[in-house]
Enzyme design. Sequence first.
Site, PDB file in Angstrom:
ATOM      1  N   ARG A  43       1.167  55.957  48.515  1.00 41.76           N
ATOM      2  CA  ARG A  43       2.595  56.133  48.799  1.00 41.76           C
ATOM      3  C   ARG A  43       3.095  55.168  49.877  1.00 41.76           C
ATOM      4  O   ARG A  43       4.251  54.727  49.837  1.00 41.76           O
ATOM      5  CB  ARG A  43       2.846  57.587  49.235  1.00 41.76           C
ATOM      6  N   ILE A  69      13.159  57.500  49.392  1.00 44.94           N
ATOM      7  CA  ILE A  69      11.996  57.918  48.618  1.00 44.94           C
ATOM      8  C   ILE A  69      11.862  59.410  48.869  1.00 44.94           C
ATOM      9  O   ILE A  69      11.904  59.874  50.009  1.00 44.94           O
ATOM     10  CB  ILE A  69      10.732  57.146  49.030  1.00 44.94           C
ATOM     11  N   SER A  70      11.773  60.189  47.806  1.00 46.56           N
ATOM     12  CA  SER A  70      11.831  61.639  47.914  1.00 46.56           C
ATOM     13  C   SER A  70      10.669  62.213  48.712  1.00 46.56           C
ATOM     14  O   SER A  70       9.564  61.654  48.751  1.00 46.56           O
ATOM     15  CB  SER A  70      11.841  62.279  46.519  1.00 46.56           C
ATOM     16  N   GLN A  71      10.924  63.369  49.326  1.00 50.32           N
ATOM     17  CA  GLN A  71       9.899  64.156  50.005  1.00 50.32           C
ATOM     18  C   GLN A  71       8.737  64.414  49.034  1.00 50.32           C
ATOM     19  O   GLN A  71       8.953  64.696  47.857  1.00 50.32           O
ATOM     20  CB  GLN A  71      10.534  65.479  50.428  1.00 50.32           C
TER      21      GLN A  71
END
Length: 221
Positions: A43, A69-71
């Site tokens: 990530r 960028i999503s959790q």
Amino acid sequence: MEVAGKAAMDGYEIPRQKMVERLRGHYGIADERVLSVMNAVPRHLFVPEALRSQAYKDNALPIAAGQTISQPFIVARMTELLELRGRERVLEIGAGSGYQSAVLANLVKKVYAVERIEVLAKTALENLRGIGINNVSIRNADGTNGWPVYSPFDAILVAAGGPNLPKPLIDQLEIGGRLVIPVGPDPKHQDLVLATRTETGFTSENRGPCAFVPLIGEHGW
């Protein structure tokens, strides 16, 4: 399960493992295929270099063009709700920097991602190819119109919040296909909705509150 783009000994093994432990223990993510992939995909390579130390923390992070960028929890939850088995063709709306695409790519046959911001579409493709993921195609276009030439899709994931379910996306689902999308009247606060295509239309379920960047386009905001 062989994971494309698997992180080697990159110095982030412990933070990545802790992230996955929290997904399983705190949030109740139960799909072990999803957890395995998220324990392998690097990530930190999908966030700005200055933020890499925060890549595995439990929050969204800024990327280029005012997007995020999503959790990790949201990535895991939306992916789990699709109930992927390995042979699907999936449409992703809002590729961002490519992390969600990378997770999906390791769980399905093919990912078709649409990103309306050109610099992000290019960055996402570079990030994915950089870690050896080759089963994702990315298009720079209005995601609310889907990608009709490759439809119907077995599943659709929308990583931006819209005021309702875009009809083109429902129409591009296979019968029995699942669509996960944040929906709500406020561009800053939504509910995560799981819609399933039926012979006569679709059914929908509210899976709880969330907050995404707005879904911009002809069938969004």
